[in-house]
Design a protein around this motif. Structure first.
Motif, mmCIF file in Angstrom:
data_model
loop_
_atom_site.group_PDB
_atom_site.id
_atom_site.type_symbol
_atom_site.label_atom_id
_atom_site.label_comp_id
_atom_site.label_asym_id
_atom_site.label_seq_id
_atom_site.Cartn_x
_atom_site.Cartn_y
_atom_site.Cartn_z
ATOM 1 N N GLY A 44 0.817 -1.218 0.000
ATOM 2 C CA GLY A 44 0.000 0.000 0.000
ATOM 3 C C GLY A 44 0.844 1.257 0.000
ATOM 4 O O GLY A 44 0.528 2.241 -0.689
ATOM 5 N N VAL A 45 1.945 1.245 0.741
ATOM 6 C CA VAL A 45 2.830 2.416 0.782
ATOM 7 C C VAL A 45 3.613 2.534 -0.519
ATOM 8 O O VAL A 45 3.683 3.608 -1.129
ATOM 9 C CB VAL A 45 3.780 2.316 1.985
ATOM 10 C CG1 VAL A 45 4.794 3.457 1.962
ATOM 11 C CG2 VAL A 45 2.995 2.327 3.289
ATOM 12 N N TYR A 46 4.203 1.437 -0.955
ATOM 13 C CA TYR A 46 5.088 1.456 -2.118
ATOM 14 C C TYR A 46 4.334 1.810 -3.397
ATOM 15 O O TYR A 46 4.838 2.568 -4.238
ATOM 16 C CB TYR A 46 5.759 0.091 -2.244
ATOM 17 C CG TYR A 46 6.836 0.020 -3.301
ATOM 18 C CD1 TYR A 46 7.722 1.069 -3.509
ATOM 19 C CD2 TYR A 46 6.980 -1.115 -4.092
ATOM 20 C CE1 TYR A 46 8.720 0.999 -4.464
ATOM 21 C CE2 TYR A 46 7.976 -1.202 -5.055
ATOM 22 C CZ TYR A 46 8.837 -0.142 -5.238
ATOM 23 O OH TYR A 46 9.813 -0.213 -6.193
ATOM 24 N N VAL A 47 3.117 1.280 -3.559
ATOM 25 C CA VAL A 47 2.334 1.553 -4.765
ATOM 26 C C VAL A 47 2.066 3.044 -4.921
ATOM 27 O O VAL A 47 2.254 3.625 -6.006
ATOM 28 C CB VAL A 47 1.010 0.767 -4.738
ATOM 29 C CG1 VAL A 47 0.017 1.325 -5.755
ATOM 30 C CG2 VAL A 47 1.258 -0.701 -5.029
ATOM 31 N N ASN A 48 1.633 3.683 -3.866
ATOM 32 C CA ASN A 48 1.291 5.106 -3.955
ATOM 33 C C ASN A 48 2.525 5.977 -4.147
ATOM 34 O O ASN A 48 2.498 6.947 -4.912
ATOM 35 C CB ASN A 48 0.529 5.527 -2.690
ATOM 36 C CG ASN A 48 -0.875 4.959 -2.650
ATOM 37 O OD1 ASN A 48 -1.780 5.449 -3.313
ATOM 38 N ND2 ASN A 48 -1.053 3.901 -1.871
ATOM 39 N N ILE A 49 3.619 5.622 -3.472
ATOM 40 C CA ILE A 49 4.848 6.407 -3.634
ATOM 41 C C ILE A 49 5.365 6.275 -5.065
ATOM 42 O O ILE A 49 5.738 7.285 -5.698
ATOM 43 C CB ILE A 49 5.915 5.957 -2.618
ATOM 44 C CG1 ILE A 49 5.495 6.345 -1.196
ATOM 45 C CG2 ILE A 49 7.272 6.562 -2.952
ATOM 46 C CD1 ILE A 49 6.467 5.888 -0.127
#
Length: 389
Positions: free
Chosen positions: A285-290
């Protein structure tokens, strides 16, 4: 109604030169007796011998099955037109003459239809066979699902199939940073790796089978994100700007699936627990948005970042192969490769776990090359990597 039909027919006749220039190789015409007879009987229009009116349709806009059904009342004329001019051929007044008609290149109607049928997509022909009926345009899903469902690794996007020599020729390589963007990507990757190696025990701990599998499952889960996000951003940009993509999307999608298949291969050896799955979900969830936001701002940074990330992946798999060769993981000594790996990379029946990880390392080295290359290119330059390469 009749006047509208005749107007549309006249417009199609006037557009012939333009269509011939757009499609210079073949222009396929359907000479329909039923349509011509209807026009004759309704409006008294006579164009062609014996009351026939020629309705012209490009073959590329008609499914092969439609042409097969139309052959009973129509004559197919293959017209080869390299100069772009709209030549015309007369089929005569009888259906017998029409069946024997040949184009200037010697192509018969059946040969043209066979060529089109061969070029049709397999799933399109299958759908037309199963559900291409007027009485049932929306069949039940159960009638469309194949009886023999393909196994994982059998039906995939194009990807390289490595030879034994290619697997052994992979080497650790590094592209020196050049410029601010490259250095930012390089330092970002090494910061991420330092933290992950410290927390996962890769630097100071013992790497046994359990620890190796846990590390690989997590890394391959994360590795499948960049290709998909890059393809999505470029796809949306192409729609938004109404411009072509220059062939980048398919390469990025192939990379995303290739990384996902690495995950499927390792998951056949170990299934993680609930806590591990929660950690993967949070990280994704964090990596996708970043990564999504970063790709919007600087695609060059993102591809360079992935290029350096793949350099580290090659190092990791090289160490894994060295540990296997040194006997540090006795559980994998001469252990057969998983079924997914054999199907995906077309490995021989006697392939081992080492061969499987060597194939994954070769894929990572290929991604290393692709992303460093894309990062060094302009966004409107054509992608040099063909499908599966």
């Amino acid at each position: 109604m009749r006047g509208v039909a005749f107007s549309c027919f006249s417009l199609c006749r006037a557009a012939d030169p333009l269509m011939a220039r757009c499609f210079p190789k073949y222009s396929i015409y359907l000479q329909s007796s039923s349509f011509g007879t209807w026009l004759n009987s309704s409006d008294g229009v006579h164009s062609g011998h014996h009351g026939r009116t020629t309705s012209r349709h490009l073959l590329s806009r008609h499914p092969p099955g439609c042409l097969q059904n139309h052959l009973s009342t129509s004559t197919v004329i293959a017209q080869k037109d390299q100069s772009g001019a709209a030549n015309s051929y007369s089929s005569g007044s009888s259906e017998k003459n029409g069946k024997n008609l040949k184009g200037p290149g010697g192509e018969t109607a059946s040969e043209v239809l066979r060529e089109v049928d061969d070029r049709a997509l397999p799933h399109f022909k299958e759908m037309e066979t199963i559900a291409g009926t007027r009485n049932n345009p929306f069949p039940e899903p159960g009638s469309l699902i194949p009886k023999n469902i393909p196994q994982i690794g059998e039906e995939t996007l194009p990807h390289p199939i490595w030879t034994a020599q290619q697997l052994e020729d992979v080497r650790i390589a590094h592209k020196k940073p050049s410029g601010v963007v490259d250095w930012m990507a390089y330092l970002s990757v090494h910061m991420c790796r330092f933290g992950f190696d410290l927390l996962s025990g890769y630097t100071f701990g013992t790497l046994n089978e359990k620890n190796w599998l846990r590390r690989l499952i997590y890394l391959e889960n994360i590795a499948g994100v960049p290709g998909m996000m890059g393809a999505m951003v470029r796809h949306l940009k192409s729609l938004r700007t109404m411009k072509r993509d220059y062939g980048w999307i398919h390469t990025l999608l192939e990379e995303a699936e290739n990384e996902r298949m690495h995950l499927m291969v390792v998951l056949e050896m170990k299934q993680p627990g609930p806590l591990f799955r929660f950690g993967v979900t949070a990280s994704q969830g964090v990596y996708v948005n970043i990564f999504f936001l970063l790709y919007l701002v600087s695609p060059r940074f993102c591809h360079r970042f992935v290029g350096y990330l793949e350099e580290e992946a090659v190092k990791t798999y090289t160490r894994l192969l060295e540990d296997i060769d040194a006997g540090k993981i006795p559980e994998w000594n001469n252990k057969p490769a998983t079924g997914i790996a054999k199907r995906y990379w077309k490995l021989p029946d006697n392939a081992t776990i080492r061969d499987m990880f060597a194939a994954i390392r070769a894929d990572e080295a290929h991604h290393r090359l692709v992303n460093h290359t894309l990062s060094s290119m302009q966004q409107d330059q054509y992608n040099p990597f063909k499908a599966g390469h």
